[in-house]
Design an enzyme around this catalytic site. Structure first.
Site, PDB file in Angstrom:
ATOM      1  N   ASP A   1       0.815  -1.216   0.000  1.00 22.60           N
ATOM      2  CA  ASP A   1       0.000   0.000   0.000  1.00 22.60           C
ATOM      3  C   ASP A   1       0.854   1.274   0.000  1.00 22.60           C
ATOM      4  O   ASP A   1       2.056   1.253   0.308  1.00 22.60           O
ATOM      5  CB  ASP A   1      -0.911   0.028   1.227  1.00 22.60           C
ATOM      6  CG  ASP A   1      -2.074  -0.961   1.138  1.00 22.60           C
ATOM      7  OD1 ASP A   1      -2.925  -0.936   2.036  1.00 22.60           O
ATOM      8  OD2 ASP A   1      -2.125  -1.749   0.173  1.00 22.60           O
ATOM      9  N   ASP A   2       0.168   2.393  -0.295  1.00 24.64           N
ATOM     10  CA  ASP A   2       0.617   3.774  -0.073  1.00 24.64           C
ATOM     11  C   ASP A   2       1.710   4.260  -1.021  1.00 24.64           C
ATOM     12  O   ASP A   2       2.226   5.374  -0.859  1.00 24.64           O
ATOM     13  CB  ASP A   2       1.107   3.973   1.376  1.00 24.64           C
ATOM     14  CG  ASP A   2      -0.014   3.833   2.395  1.00 24.64           C
ATOM     15  OD1 ASP A   2      -1.178   3.690   1.974  1.00 24.64           O
ATOM     16  OD2 ASP A   2       0.290   3.833   3.602  1.00 24.64           O
TER      17      ASP A   2
ATOM     18  N   HIS B   1      -6.220   2.971  -4.202  1.00 23.41           N
ATOM     19  CA  HIS B   1      -6.130   3.155  -2.747  1.00 23.41           C
ATOM     20  C   HIS B   1      -6.609   4.565  -2.331  1.00 23.41           C
ATOM     21  O   HIS B   1      -6.201   5.050  -1.291  1.00 23.41           O
ATOM     22  CB  HIS B   1      -4.692   2.926  -2.293  1.00 23.41           C
ATOM     23  CG  HIS B   1      -4.509   2.727  -0.814  1.00 23.41           C
ATOM     24  ND1 HIS B   1      -5.362   1.944  -0.046  1.00 23.41           N
ATOM     25  CD2 HIS B   1      -3.567   3.209   0.047  1.00 23.41           C
ATOM     26  CE1 HIS B   1      -4.943   1.947   1.201  1.00 23.41           C
ATOM     27  NE2 HIS B   1      -3.857   2.713   1.295  1.00 23.41           N
TER      28      HIS B   1
ATOM     29  N   HIS C   1      -5.444   9.272   0.637  1.00 20.41           N
ATOM     30  CA  HIS C   1      -5.425   8.474   1.877  1.00 20.41           C
ATOM     31  C   HIS C   1      -6.322   9.073   2.960  1.00 20.41           C
ATOM     32  O   HIS C   1      -5.954   9.132   4.141  1.00 20.41           O
ATOM     33  CB  HIS C   1      -4.001   8.329   2.402  1.00 20.41           C
ATOM     34  CG  HIS C   1      -3.782   7.053   3.173  1.00 20.41           C
ATOM     35  ND1 HIS C   1      -4.104   6.913   4.515  1.00 20.41           N
ATOM     36  CD2 HIS C   1      -3.272   5.847   2.784  1.00 20.41           C
ATOM     37  CE1 HIS C   1      -3.784   5.689   4.915  1.00 20.41           C
ATOM     38  NE2 HIS C   1      -3.278   5.017   3.881  1.00 20.41           N
TER      39      HIS C   1
ATOM     40  N   HIS D   1       3.656  -2.427   2.994  1.00 19.85           N
ATOM     41  CA  HIS D   1       3.661  -1.082   2.433  1.00 19.85           C
ATOM     42  C   HIS D   1       4.912  -0.858   1.573  1.00 19.85           C
ATOM     43  O   HIS D   1       5.994  -1.378   1.891  1.00 19.85           O
ATOM     44  CB  HIS D   1       3.606  -0.031   3.543  1.00 19.85           C
ATOM     45  CG  HIS D   1       2.299  -0.017   4.287  1.00 19.85           C
ATOM     46  ND1 HIS D   1       1.990  -0.951   5.255  1.00 19.85           N
ATOM     47  CD2 HIS D   1       1.219   0.804   4.184  1.00 19.85           C
ATOM     48  CE1 HIS D   1       0.776  -0.715   5.726  1.00 19.85           C
ATOM     49  NE2 HIS D   1       0.287   0.347   5.104  1.00 19.85           N
TER      50      HIS D   1
END
Length: 355
Positions: free
Chosen positions: A167-168, A218, A222, A312
């Site tokens: 992620d991210d 995603h 965020h 991540h």
């Protein structure tokens, strides 16, 4: 002669005195018989009222529910113990009060019946309780159960396959290193990227795709999606989709909400727009800047067939994901030795990567 005359006179007197009282009882009886039709009519009216009453009384054997034409004769009507016993002939006037069933009270009871039917029944009260429960916010686990075709946490436990997800990203600090480790171990993964970061680092996005990995949405920046308005939530998804489609040539079907957080209205919107929510069932906790040993331990102790593993490839400047990068090689080696195969999320869930 005189004696015969006296005898005749005595006989006449006896005849006259005996005949007078014989006529009065006969006349009284005749009078009583003439009054009988009236008494009989009164008792039959009471019986008819009894038969027409919709409320069965004690000892009635439900005969009162029969129509009047089918009612048995008054001699067969059941009578409560407090009433005089019935006879085959018409009752005497003294028995009439015992047959008085007070039919005037029946209309009052029949009027009260519709009022009782207006009261809410117990099932209605239960349904109201169920409505109140359904209005409560569902937890993530409840959403997964309620929307199994839209919300996924893992793949089939019948297949010894797992999916690595990151992620991210993308960034230029850790994402390229993660890609290097995956390439060295010949494993394909799934990257859930942020729209803002993809717009900033388009070359890294293109490398992810060129090396055979899958891209997921995603959100753009965020945000905690459940706290957003409907318009802002949709913008987070759609703006990221537009950026990614221009870079990779398809609109990702897979969506991972930041923090895994989402509400029911948003799940419904995602389902209506043919997306698929993908969270996880194995959390490496690498966002805490853990060492490689800690990351490896967290993953191995949770992994089972069908697991979706969360890691991540990007984050805040204060986060150190070196432990994530260093754990990739040993993790792949250990799981392969245990008989696991590494696949992308679409392969694990048997779905398409694009809408």
């Amino acid at each position: 002669m005189t004696k015969r005359l006296w005898s005749f006179s005595i006989v006449c007197l006896l005849v006259t005195s005996c005949g007078a009282p014989l006529t009065k009882p006969y006349q009284d009886q005749s009078s009583a018989q003439h009054s009988t039709p009236n008494v009989t009519q009164t008792s039959m009216e009471a019986s008819r009222d009894f038969a027409e009453s919709p409320f069965p009384t004690e000892g009635s054997n439900h005969l009162s529910m029969l129509p009047p034409a089918s009612m048995p004769s008054s001699s067969a009507l059941p009578i409560a113990p407090t009433r005089a016993p019935s006879h085959t002939h018409a009752p005497s006037p003294t028995s009439t009060p015992s047959l008085n069933l007070k039919p005037k009270s029946n209309p009052k009871r029949s009027v009260a019946q519709p009022e009782a039917s207006k009261r809410p029944s117990l099932p209605v009260q239960k349904n109201q309780g169920q409505v109140r429960i359904s209005q409560k916010k569902l937890t993530l686990s409840q959403l997964v159960v309620k929307y199994p075709e839209t919300f996924k946490l893992r793949g089939s436990s019948q297949e010894k396959k797992v999916a690595l997800t990151f992620d991210d990203g993308p960034d230029t600090r850790f994402t390229p290193k993660v890609l290097d480790a995956l390439k060295a171990n010949q494993v394909k993964a799934t990257f859930f990227v942020l729209g803002a970061m993809a717009n900033t680092h388009p070359d890294v996005i293109k490398r992810i795709v060129n090396e055979g990995h899958v891209i997921g949405n995603h959100s753009y920046s965020h945000e905690n999606l459940p706290k957003l308005s409907v318009d802002k939530f949709q913008n987070q998804i759609e703006s990221t989709e537009t950026i990614l489609q221009n870079l990779i040539g398809y609109a990702p079907r897979l969506i991972r909400p930041p923090y895994g957080a989402i509400n029911e209205d948003q799940v419904k919107w995602i389902a209506n727009h043919h997306y698929l929510i993908v969270n996880w069932n194995v959390d490496s906790l690498d966002w805490k800047s853990l060492s490689s040993d800690q990351v490896l331990h967290n993953i191995l102790q949770q992994t089972k067939p069908g697991s979706i593993i969360l890691q991540h490839s990007g984050g805040a400047d204060s986060q150190d994901l070196s432990g994530t990068v260093q754990a990739i090689g040993p993790l792949i080696t250990k799981l392969k030795a245990a008989g696991y195969t590494f696949v992308t999320v679409p392969e694990l869930l048997h779905v398409t990567k694009s809408k």
